[in-house]
Design a protein around this motif. Structure first.
Motif, mmCIF file in Angstrom:
data_model
loop_
_atom_site.group_PDB
_atom_site.id
_atom_site.type_symbol
_atom_site.label_atom_id
_atom_site.label_comp_id
_atom_site.label_asym_id
_atom_site.label_seq_id
_atom_site.Cartn_x
_atom_site.Cartn_y
_atom_site.Cartn_z
ATOM 1 N N GLN A 128 0.822 -1.101 -0.008
ATOM 2 C CA GLN A 128 0.028 -0.030 0.163
ATOM 3 C C GLN A 128 1.086 1.215 -0.100
ATOM 4 O O GLN A 128 1.685 1.577 0.939
ATOM 5 C CB GLN A 128 -0.919 -0.069 1.265
ATOM 6 C CG GLN A 128 -1.743 1.246 1.371
ATOM 7 C CD GLN A 128 -1.053 2.105 2.391
ATOM 8 O OE1 GLN A 128 -0.311 1.810 3.076
ATOM 9 N NE2 GLN A 128 -1.353 3.551 2.042
ATOM 10 N N VAL A 154 -1.399 -0.915 -3.827
ATOM 11 C CA VAL A 154 -2.708 -0.330 -3.372
ATOM 12 C C VAL A 154 -2.302 1.140 -3.155
ATOM 13 O O VAL A 154 -1.713 1.339 -2.182
ATOM 14 C CB VAL A 154 -3.008 -1.232 -2.213
ATOM 15 C CG1 VAL A 154 -4.565 -0.619 -1.840
ATOM 16 C CG2 VAL A 154 -3.245 -2.801 -2.711
ATOM 17 N N THR A 156 -3.540 4.485 -1.911
ATOM 18 C CA THR A 156 -4.542 5.045 -1.074
ATOM 19 C C THR A 156 -4.697 6.548 -1.227
ATOM 20 O O THR A 156 -3.723 7.280 -1.336
ATOM 21 C CB THR A 156 -4.293 4.684 0.252
ATOM 22 O OG1 THR A 156 -4.115 3.325 0.787
ATOM 23 C CG2 THR A 156 -5.319 5.395 1.264
ATOM 24 N N LYS A 252 -7.523 2.754 -3.790
ATOM 25 C CA LYS A 252 -8.262 2.408 -2.753
ATOM 26 C C LYS A 252 -8.979 3.713 -2.201
ATOM 27 O O LYS A 252 -7.951 4.856 -1.831
ATOM 28 C CB LYS A 252 -7.483 1.881 -1.371
ATOM 29 C CG LYS A 252 -8.032 1.561 -0.182
ATOM 30 C CD LYS A 252 -6.963 0.762 0.710
ATOM 31 C CE LYS A 252 -7.787 0.372 2.001
ATOM 32 N NZ LYS A 252 -7.903 1.402 2.806
ATOM 33 N N VAL A 272 -10.930 -0.060 -4.482
ATOM 34 C CA VAL A 272 -11.643 -0.475 -3.051
ATOM 35 C C VAL A 272 -12.644 0.522 -2.614
ATOM 36 O O VAL A 272 -12.290 1.581 -2.538
ATOM 37 C CB VAL A 272 -10.576 -0.757 -2.088
ATOM 38 C CG1 VAL A 272 -11.289 -1.313 -0.861
ATOM 39 C CG2 VAL A 272 -9.343 -1.555 -2.710
ATOM 40 N N SER A 274 -13.973 2.289 0.052
ATOM 41 C CA SER A 274 -13.537 2.459 1.271
ATOM 42 C C SER A 274 -13.502 3.811 1.850
ATOM 43 O O SER A 274 -13.280 4.978 1.083
ATOM 44 C CB SER A 274 -12.109 2.038 1.231
ATOM 45 O OG SER A 274 -11.287 2.361 2.736
#
Length: 381
Positions: A128, A154, A156, A252, A272, A274
């Motif tokens: 991430q 990933v 974010t 994400k 994602v 989220s």
């Protein structure tokens, strides 16, 4: 091992065994924590249709997530400071995930490093990444991911401006931590945690300290990280990461249909849904409520996953029925880790899988591929 029947049992045990400031760090939301609570509560309002007289032999929950086979549609979410829930926490969790057969995601803000996880495991893992101002540091980190054999990044996107978490303020959680009388008294009651922590050398942010030029110790990390979260992040920065990374790219922090469409247009292999576990924008909708329109909008062009509030295998099945082709669990794994170390993470995964399998059967299915909204009671989702 104490008798553990559900994730809540692990949570209670972790609360007793993990120092308060680190337990609260993982088990908290921003401001009033309304979004944190609704993530979990909104799952409970969705009801399932029970079906009977169906041949339920030879069931399977196996799926593919970003090209990686998983025993169930679950991956371990990135969790910062996991190595403070239990010594070497990221290593233990990665091992449990590998043995069970699901993907593991290492956080940028982890205690164990990328290299630690690569050395301790054989399966490809995910990393991430936060967008930092220091692009040279990001380039080097992406290079380390390539060298370690990471199969996905990933990225974010929802922490350009950190949310305010009142529990962290009350506990005085800082980088580095500043001991107070209250925290010292609390540590004195956590002998198991202290003993385990005394036996490891990993007590700082392993991906940053010693790897970023300006970060030589925990004190310099505090100044660096305060300046580095970049509020200017745009879709052009996503394109920059895409050019740096030729593996799977997962975005994400998507909570809006328009953002989901943009993510797909900018090359996301998966997104994602989220809200960062309710830790950033309080009063945002729960992720299970945000999921269906996003899945409808982009589910045919990119994989749609979700996280937030998953505490049972039934939650996983409900998310699948509403369009998620994968889920990420953070707190459910953290509770297991804090309670019982690697064995606790394994126990959490076993319980979630059992609940998913049995619930799928009672809804009349033997394969997830045949599960859709028809397993849900109309008007409850």
């Amino acid at each position: 091992m104490p008798v553990v029947t559900c994730i809540e049992d692990l949570r209670k045990l972790a609360e007793r065994r993990v120092p308060r400031m680190f337990y609260d760090y993982a088990d908290s939301g921003s401001w009033t924590e309304s979004t944190y609570r609704s993530n979990e509560a909104d799952f409970r309002g969705i009801l399932l249709r029970q079906r009977v007289a169906v041949n339920l032999e030879n069931r399977s929950t196996q799926v593919s997530m970003a090209g990686q086979t998983a025993k169930m549609p679950v991956a371990i979410a990135p969790v910062g400071l996991m190595g403070m829930q239990h010594s070497d926490g990221e290593i233990l969790t990665a091992r449990a995930a590998e043995k069970f057969g699901i993907p593991f995601t290492l956080s940028t803000m982890s205690i164990c490093s990328i290299e630690d996880i690569a050395e301790a495991t054989t399966a490809p893992f995910w990393f991430q990444l936060y967008m930092m101002r220091d692009r040279d540091a990001m380039t080097r980190m992406i290079g380390r991911c390539k060298a370690a054999g990471c199969s996905a990044l990933v990225l974010t996107l929802d922490l350009q401006v950190p949310g305010q978490r009142h529990k962290d303020l009350r506990n005085g959680l800082t980088v580095p931590p500043k001991p107070t009388l209250a925290t010292l008294i609390d540590l004195a009651t956590k002998a198991r945690w202290c003993w385990n922590m005394s036996r490891t050398k990993r007590r700082s942010f392993g991906n940053l300290v010693g790897h970023v030029q300006a970060v030589s110790n925990m004190r310099s990390l505090s100044a660096w990280s305060t300046e580095q979260f970049d509020p200017r992040v745009s879709w052009q920065d996503v394109d920059w990461v895409r050019r740096q990374w030729n593996g799977k790219l997962i975005l994400k922090g998507i909570m809006d249909v328009e953002d989901a469409k943009l993510a797909a247009a900018h090359g996301a292999d998966a997104i994602v849904v989220s809200n960062h576990g309710g830790r950033v924008l309080d009063s945002a909708p729960s992720t299970i409520r945000a999921l269906p329109p996003i899945a409808e909008a982009v589910g045919s062009t990119t994989e749609v996953w979700m996280d937030g509030g998953i505490r049972t295998g039934q939650d996983i099945l409900k998310a699948w029925a509403l369009g998620a082709r994968g889920t990420l669990i953070g707190r459910a794994a953290v509770y297991g880790l804090g309670a019982l170390g690697e064995a606790g993470v394994t126990k959490a995964l076993q319980m979630l899988h059992k609940e998913l399998d049995v619930t799928m059967a009672h809804c009349g299915h033997t394969r997830l591929a045949s599960v859709d909204r028809s397993i849900l009671v109309p008007g409850t989702y």
